[in-house]
Design an enzyme around this catalytic site. Structure first.
Site, PDB file in Angstrom:
ATOM      1  N   HIS A  41       0.972  -1.389  -0.137  1.00 48.67           N
ATOM      2  CA  HIS A  41       0.046  -0.598   0.072  1.00 48.67           C
ATOM      3  C   HIS A  41       0.593   1.323  -0.247  1.00 48.67           C
ATOM      4  O   HIS A  41       0.607   1.906   0.767  1.00 48.67           O
ATOM      5  CB  HIS A  41      -1.113   0.107   1.443  1.00 48.67           C
ATOM      6  CG  HIS A  41      -2.006  -1.136   0.845  1.00 48.67           C
ATOM      7  ND1 HIS A  41      -2.891  -0.962   2.681  1.00 48.67           N
ATOM      8  CD2 HIS A  41      -2.762  -1.858  -0.327  1.00 48.67           C
ATOM      9  CE1 HIS A  41      -3.592  -2.797   1.585  1.00 48.67           C
ATOM     10  NE2 HIS A  41      -3.806  -2.566   0.904  1.00 48.67           N
ATOM     11  N   HIS A  76      -0.154 -10.504   2.450  1.00 47.32           N
ATOM     12  CA  HIS A  76      -1.568 -10.373   2.812  1.00 47.32           C
ATOM     13  C   HIS A  76      -2.178 -12.253   2.341  1.00 47.32           C
ATOM     14  O   HIS A  76      -3.432 -12.821   3.179  1.00 47.32           O
ATOM     15  CB  HIS A  76      -2.560 -10.463   2.091  1.00 47.32           C
ATOM     16  CG  HIS A  76      -2.554  -8.414   2.740  1.00 47.32           C
ATOM     17  ND1 HIS A  76      -2.264  -7.726   3.104  1.00 47.32           N
ATOM     18  CD2 HIS A  76      -3.173  -7.049   2.004  1.00 47.32           C
ATOM     19  CE1 HIS A  76      -2.190  -6.867   3.512  1.00 47.32           C
ATOM     20  NE2 HIS A  76      -2.079  -6.710   2.908  1.00 47.32           N
ATOM     21  N   CYS A  98       2.714 -13.474   3.843  1.00 49.31           N
ATOM     22  CA  CYS A  98       3.798 -13.656   5.133  1.00 49.31           C
ATOM     23  C   CYS A  98       3.569 -14.863   5.969  1.00 49.31           C
ATOM     24  O   CYS A  98       2.658 -15.705   5.844  1.00 49.31           O
ATOM     25  CB  CYS A  98       3.208 -12.714   6.066  1.00 49.31           C
ATOM     26  SG  CYS A  98       3.935 -11.926   7.312  1.00 49.31           S
ATOM     27  N   HIS A 126     -10.758  -6.710   4.390  1.00 46.23           N
ATOM     28  CA  HIS A 126      -9.132  -6.885   4.079  1.00 46.23           C
ATOM     29  C   HIS A 126      -9.015  -7.952   3.664  1.00 46.23           C
ATOM     30  O   HIS A 126      -9.781  -8.755   3.680  1.00 46.23           O
ATOM     31  CB  HIS A 126      -8.717  -6.961   5.819  1.00 46.23           C
ATOM     32  CG  HIS A 126      -7.004  -6.254   5.407  1.00 46.23           C
ATOM     33  ND1 HIS A 126      -6.432  -7.318   5.212  1.00 46.23           N
ATOM     34  CD2 HIS A 126      -6.850  -5.246   5.910  1.00 46.23           C
ATOM     35  CE1 HIS A 126      -5.435  -6.756   5.117  1.00 46.23           C
ATOM     36  NE2 HIS A 126      -5.642  -5.209   5.494  1.00 46.23           N
ATOM     37  N   GLU A 128      -6.054 -10.251   3.661  1.00 40.59           N
ATOM     38  CA  GLU A 128      -6.117 -10.492   4.980  1.00 40.59           C
ATOM     39  C   GLU A 128      -7.190 -12.025   5.116  1.00 40.59           C
ATOM     40  O   GLU A 128      -7.232 -13.665   5.254  1.00 40.59           O
ATOM     41  CB  GLU A 128      -5.345 -10.804   5.550  1.00 40.59           C
ATOM     42  CG  GLU A 128      -4.386 -12.046   6.755  1.00 40.59           C
ATOM     43  CD  GLU A 128      -4.263 -10.766   7.905  1.00 40.59           C
ATOM     44  OE1 GLU A 128      -3.478 -10.331   8.285  1.00 40.59           O
ATOM     45  OE2 GLU A 128      -4.547 -11.700   8.875  1.00 40.59           O
ATOM     46  N   THR A 170      -4.088 -10.040  11.601  1.00 43.76           N
ATOM     47  CA  THR A 170      -2.670  -9.605  12.345  1.00 43.76           C
ATOM     48  C   THR A 170      -1.879  -8.139  12.883  1.00 43.76           C
ATOM     49  O   THR A 170      -1.335  -8.311  13.754  1.00 43.76           O
ATOM     50  CB  THR A 170      -1.049 -10.484  11.174  1.00 43.76           C
ATOM     51  OG1 THR A 170      -1.519 -10.254  10.629  1.00 43.76           O
ATOM     52  CG2 THR A 170      -1.244 -12.485  11.039  1.00 43.76           C
ATOM     53  N   CYS A 198       0.039  -9.820  15.126  1.00 46.20           N
ATOM     54  CA  CYS A 198       1.727  -9.473  15.010  1.00 46.20           C
ATOM     55  C   CYS A 198       2.068  -8.688  15.732  1.00 46.20           C
ATOM     56  O   CYS A 198       2.004  -7.183  15.648  1.00 46.20           O
ATOM     57  CB  CYS A 198       1.513  -9.636  13.547  1.00 46.20           C
ATOM     58  SG  CYS A 198       3.452  -8.827  12.748  1.00 46.20           S
ATOM     59  N   ASN A 228      -1.803   1.636   8.171  1.00 45.65           N
ATOM     60  CA  ASN A 228      -1.507   0.899   9.412  1.00 45.65           C
ATOM     61  C   ASN A 228      -0.588   2.540   9.940  1.00 45.65           C
ATOM     62  O   ASN A 228      -0.499   3.003  11.087  1.00 45.65           O
ATOM     63  CB  ASN A 228      -0.970   0.091   9.303  1.00 45.65           C
ATOM     64  CG  ASN A 228       0.662  -0.106   8.857  1.00 45.65           C
ATOM     65  OD1 ASN A 228       1.321   0.816   8.780  1.00 45.65           O
ATOM     66  ND2 ASN A 228       0.440  -0.935   7.487  1.00 45.65           N
ATOM     67  N   SER A 267       4.611  -0.134   5.594  1.00 45.97           N
ATOM     68  CA  SER A 267       4.773  -0.505   3.823  1.00 45.97           C
ATOM     69  C   SER A 267       5.437   0.593   3.650  1.00 45.97           C
ATOM     70  O   SER A 267       5.325   0.782   2.335  1.00 45.97           O
ATOM     71  CB  SER A 267       3.461  -0.705   2.992  1.00 45.97           C
ATOM     72  OG  SER A 267       2.704   0.586   3.533  1.00 45.97           O
TER      73      SER A 267
HETATM   74  S1  SF4 Z   1       1.928  -7.163   9.835  1.00 49.90           S
HETATM   75 FE1  SF4 Z   1       3.204  -8.692  10.332  1.00 49.90          FE
HETATM   76  S2  SF4 Z   1       1.824 -10.237   9.238  1.00 49.90           S
HETATM   77 FE2  SF4 Z   1       1.474  -8.949   8.399  1.00 49.90          FE
HETATM   78  S3  SF4 Z   1       2.567  -9.181   6.516  1.00 49.90           S
HETATM   79 FE3  SF4 Z   1       3.820  -7.571   8.428  1.00 49.90          FE
HETATM   80  S4  SF4 Z   1       5.072  -9.328   9.578  1.00 49.90           S
HETATM   81 FE4  SF4 Z   1       3.481 -10.363   8.535  1.00 49.90          FE
END
Ligand code: SF4
Length: 282
Positions: A41, A76, A98, A126, A128, A170, A198, A228, A267
């Site tokens: 992103h 994702h 991941c 989302h 993921e 996560t 995570c 994020n 990202s």
């Molecule tokens: S935030 Fe954590 S779970 Fe998501 S891609 Fe990054 S390392 Fe992997």
């Protein structure tokens, strides 16, 4: 002006791994290289990849024949159905899911296979969550504690003896996850809660909180589409704070502050963070 970097900033392990895999594929592949959805992103990072020949695919408009092409699966992850469709179209898959997301996919499949009714805490749309849900189409996605409570009561009315488990996206916040677990646990006290959170997101948020206490203003580097990165901006809001996608977005007012904190979402490429830092110092 003094610029102080956050202790933890920029790419998380999963995004760095996906970007490295894309880089390697673009370097060696003589056939087209595709990505199943945007790999990251961040508009600048995506432009760098597409300028080098990466083509982003959309599930709705998949070419029927991808013989000889390489398709990168982003961090994702994707559904097994989509994975099969890509394989059947002749593509060679480069799986950059991941490892933490892959673990959730495997866990949800194992739980459903052993008779659990699984709740999934996260955003319904989302990537993921869509990918994980593909491994257990019967699992119940709950975006917040109110929805989770309603879903749990509905399930209890249909299957009062159900064995239940909870997994989370996560990147969900620990507080939100605990609240969702509590809401379901009131209905199903034996709820099996699995910790899938995570620390990458939390680490960046914690280091920003530490940093914000020591500076006069904050610059968050990252894409506006990145959830994020936007959350980091919200955390920084106690101080004058701006989200910038590139050095040209740095506001003129920043010169009024002696000490500026610099942080970046998971990202945001290293080169972009460096360029913003350099522009601030200049
Ligand atoms: S935030 Fe954590 S779970 Fe998501 S891609 Fe990054 S390392 Fe992997």
């Amino acid at each position: 002006m003094k610029v102080i970097r956050a202790r933890v900033l920029g790419y998380c392990m999963g995004v760095r791994r996906a970007m490295d895999m894309a880089d390697a594929a673009l370097l060696v592949s003589e056939s087209p290289v595709y990505a199943m959805g945007p790999l990251i992103h961040n508009p600048q990072a995506m432009k760098t990849l597409t300028d080098r020949g990466l083509v982003v695919l959309d599930e709705e408009t998949l070419p029927p024949d991808l013989s000889g092409a390489s398709v990168i699966i982003r961090a994702h992850g994707i559904t097994p159905r989509l994975e099969a469709a890509l394989t059947n179209s002749g593509a060679t898959l480069i799986d950059a899911t991941c490892p933490r997301v892959k673990a959730s996919q495997m866990k949800v499949r194992e739980l459903c296979g052993t008779g659990y009714r699984v709740f999934l805490a996260g955003e319904k749309r989302h990537g993921e969550i869509i990918g994980i849900q593909g491994y257990a189409p019967d699992c119940i996605v709950a975006g917040d504690p109110v929805l989770a409570a309603a879903a749990a009561e509905k399930l209890f009315a249909e299957e009062p003896e159900a064995r239940t488990a909870l997994l989370g996206q996560t990147t969900i916040s620990p507080d939100e996850y605990a609240a969702i677990a509590q809401a379901i646990g009131r209905v199903f006290p034996n709820l099996h809660v699995i910790n899938t959170i995570c620390r990458a997101t939390g680490d960046r948020q914690d280091s920003l909180r530490e940093l914000a206490a020591r500076v006069d203003a904050v610059i968050v580097v990252g894409g506006r589409e990145s959830a994020n990165t936007r959350r980091l901006l919200a955390i920084a809001r106690d101080k004058p704070a701006w989200l910038v996608e590139s050095p040209s977005d740095i506001p003129g007012e920043i010169t009024a502050y002696n000490t500026v904190g610099l942080c970046a979402g998971a990202s945001t490429p290293d080169g972009l963070i460096d360029a913003v830092e350099q522009a601030l110092c200049e």
